[in-house]
Design an enzyme around this catalytic site. Structure first.
Site, PDB file in Angstrom:
ATOM      1  N   LYS A 175       0.853  -1.182   0.000  1.00 40.02           N
ATOM      2  CA  LYS A 175       0.000   0.000   0.000  1.00 40.02           C
ATOM      3  C   LYS A 175       0.893   1.237   0.000  1.00 40.02           C
ATOM      4  O   LYS A 175       1.510   1.569   1.004  1.00 40.02           O
ATOM      5  CB  LYS A 175      -0.920   0.030   1.218  1.00 40.02           C
ATOM      6  CG  LYS A 175      -1.830   1.261   1.256  1.00 40.02           C
ATOM      7  CD  LYS A 175      -2.553   1.386   2.580  1.00 40.02           C
ATOM      8  CE  LYS A 175      -3.364   2.679   2.650  1.00 40.02           C
ATOM      9  NZ  LYS A 175      -2.532   3.901   2.440  1.00 40.02           N
ATOM     10  N   GLU A 250       9.908   1.096  10.600  1.00 39.43           N
ATOM     11  CA  GLU A 250      10.960   2.108  10.459  1.00 39.43           C
ATOM     12  C   GLU A 250      10.257   3.454  10.548  1.00 39.43           C
ATOM     13  O   GLU A 250       9.519   3.847   9.647  1.00 39.43           O
ATOM     14  CB  GLU A 250      11.703   1.946   9.129  1.00 39.43           C
ATOM     15  CG  GLU A 250      13.040   2.691   9.098  1.00 39.43           C
ATOM     16  CD  GLU A 250      12.915   4.081   8.522  1.00 39.43           C
ATOM     17  OE1 GLU A 250      13.687   4.964   8.954  1.00 39.43           O
ATOM     18  OE2 GLU A 250      12.079   4.302   7.656  1.00 39.43           O
ATOM     19  N   CYS A 284      14.019  10.780   6.942  1.00 37.42           N
ATOM     20  CA  CYS A 284      13.981  10.441   8.374  1.00 37.42           C
ATOM     21  C   CYS A 284      15.354  10.429   9.014  1.00 37.42           C
ATOM     22  O   CYS A 284      15.480  10.542  10.234  1.00 37.42           O
ATOM     23  CB  CYS A 284      13.283   9.095   8.573  1.00 37.42           C
ATOM     24  SG  CYS A 284      14.029   7.745   7.644  1.00 37.42           S
ATOM     25  N   GLU A 385      10.066  15.896  15.466  1.00 38.92           N
ATOM     26  CA  GLU A 385      10.578  15.711  14.110  1.00 38.92           C
ATOM     27  C   GLU A 385      10.064  16.837  13.218  1.00 38.92           C
ATOM     28  O   GLU A 385       8.866  17.042  13.075  1.00 38.92           O
ATOM     29  CB  GLU A 385      10.148  14.354  13.546  1.00 38.92           C
ATOM     30  CG  GLU A 385      10.800  14.042  12.213  1.00 38.92           C
ATOM     31  CD  GLU A 385      10.509  12.634  11.723  1.00 38.92           C
ATOM     32  OE1 GLU A 385      11.347  12.072  11.010  1.00 38.92           O
ATOM     33  OE2 GLU A 385       9.436  12.101  12.053  1.00 38.92           O
TER      34      GLU A 385
END
Length: 482
Positions: A175, A250, A284, A385
């Protein structure tokens, strides 16, 4: 502008959602609708899982060397369509064309490495305590697996899961993210041309609360591999617990960038410029917070600000462009808000700090590369983040302070260290609480390595032989012939 429509790939067939619903894919550069894709729901997810289940036994029984040959053809076809796939990535995600070409190359490599490693899967034979007996530990595929990719590198991240899953005898339903699904859907015809059997690879699109939830909670699914935000990963972890489904996550990162007094300042500056601004900061493993020793603090800031101020924002198809648009309006709004909170808390804007002006930027999702000084570790910009081109910089007095500040985070994905002292490197190995550490270099993992996060940055990991083994479970046999 006529919108192109792409279909899902389920059981070797190209299909629309059973409801007939579609959703638009918008350009982050112009905000115009470019494509439509099926807005699949739970019934489409079930169809894909059932197709995968029907194909699983035959694929697992296919000799590993043959699986590898099929995947090698698949990788070659990805490279043969390099320019078309790259242009699709630019249009739907906004990354520069240079980077998009690189993403296609990496995607093919994510298929090629496990293809070459398929025949190297090893088990163990152990001596038994009983006469006439051996203990055999086999590594076997989980079966039906689900891959959920993030929007920042949709093609590469999908292939990072497809390669090892299929090489080890699993089948997979992928997906892609709703905001950037098209490049992944374009893998369907290439999989068919490569000879991947029907049902072994399935590509579906739809919302997370419908399509995604069914994929994770359905009893057919035996393993879920997801790349994305920590909040989404936590939700998937909870959902997968219903069936004790294996998960590989992750997730987000907040990478510290440590420059010590003995580090090479020029080398650190160049690594910081590349690593912080790649893909408009939407990586990331980007350095998200800078801890610079007080003896080189002013020198680093002067050189870094000079380089950042030279970066060009604009059309991602232009070879001169360094920074393209953010992927969405929501991401841009979030970036603007976190910078404003930092300024309100006492940070100083040295470069950027706002949306660019001018006719070129009237539409699209743009934000200037930004450098903030006088930051503290209590600021949101140093703890949350950011996922954008913002560099918050903080002065430190030594390595002990830098280590403590770096580890004072819920995240543990990547970290950067610049030093000439080997003792500092050894301390970093022992004390930095991160799964991936870059010493005296910019970011960028390699296929034979292992990419994994600690703490809220994930569980499991990807790449290399350890990543391959994450798609295998063990079966122990006690064989007595006495």
């Amino acid at each position: 502008m006529t919108k192109q429509h792409y279909q899902m790939y389920i059981g070797g067939a190209f299909v629309d959602a059973r409801s007939g619903e579609r959703m638009d894919v918008l350009s982050p550069t112009t905000e115009e609708p470019l494509f439509t894709v099926p807005n699949g729901a739970s019934q489409d997810a079930v169809a894909a899982l059932e197709a995968a289940q029907a194909a699983q036994r035959g694929w697992a029984q296919t000799p590993a060397v043959q699986r590898g040959e099929v995947l090698a053809r698949f990788a070659s076809l990805i490279l043969a369509n390099r320019e078309q796939l790259a242009q699709t990535l630019v249009r739907e995600m906004g990354k520069t064309y240079r980077l998009a070409l690189g993403e296609v190359d990496v995607a093919a490599d994510f298929i090629n490495f496990p293809a070459q490693s398929a025949r190297r899967i090893e088990g163990d034979i152990l001596p038994s305590d009983l006469p006439g007996e051996h203990i055999f530990i086999h590594k076997v595929p989980y079966g039906v697996t689900v891959g959920i990719a993030a929007w920042n590198f949709p093609l590469a991240l999908a292939c990072r899961k497809i390669g090892p899953a299929l090489a080890t005898g699993n089948v997979m339903v992928v997906k892609p993210p709703s905001v950037t699904p098209v490049a992944v859907l374009r893998l369907g015809p290439l999989a068919e041309q490569a000879g991947i059997p029907k049902g072994v690879l399935n590509l579906v699109t739809g919302g997370g609360s419908t399509m995604g939830e069914e994929l994770v909670t359905n009893k057919i699914t035996r393993l879920v591999s997801m790349t994305g935000s920590t909040a989404t990963g936590q939700h998937i972890f909870r959902q997968a617990a219903q069936n004790i489904t294996a998960v590989r996550l992750e997730l987000g990162g907040k990478a510290p960038f440590i420059l010590l007094a003995d580090g090479n300042v020029d080398k650190a500056v160049e690594a910081a410029v590349v690593s912080r601004h790649l893909n408009s900061g939407q990586v990331c493993t980007c350095p998200e917070r800078f801890y610079i020793h007080e003896r080189v603090y002013d020198q680093f800031l002067r050189k870094y600000c000079g380089r950042v101020a030279q970066l060009r924002i604009g059309d991602p198809m232009d070879d001169r462009t360094d920074i393209g648009p953010k992927v969405s309006a929501g991401e841009t709004d979030r970036l603007e808000a976190i910078v404003q909170r930092a300024v309100d808390a006492g940070a100083k804007v040295l470069v950027g700090g706002k949306r660019p002006t001018g006719e070129q930027f009237r539409r699209g999702h743009w934000y200037e590369p930004t450098v903030l000084s006088d930051c503290t570790n209590a600021m949101d910009v140093m703890r949350e983040e950011v996922f954008g081109v913002v560099s918050p910089v903080m002065r430190v007095g030594g390595f002990d302070e830098a280590l403590a500040l770096a580890n004072d985070s819920d995240y543990g994905l990547a970290a950067f260290l610049f030093t000439r002292d080997l003792a500092n490197v050894h301390r970093a190995v022992a004390e930095l609480e991160f799964g991936e550490i870059y010493v005296n270099r910019p970011m960028g993992e390699q296929r034979q390595g292992f990419h994994n996060g600690h703490k809220l940055s994930g569980v499991g990991g990807e790449d290399g032989r350890y990543g391959m083994e994450n798609y295998l479970e063990k079966k122990t046999m006690y064989v007595n012939v006495s």
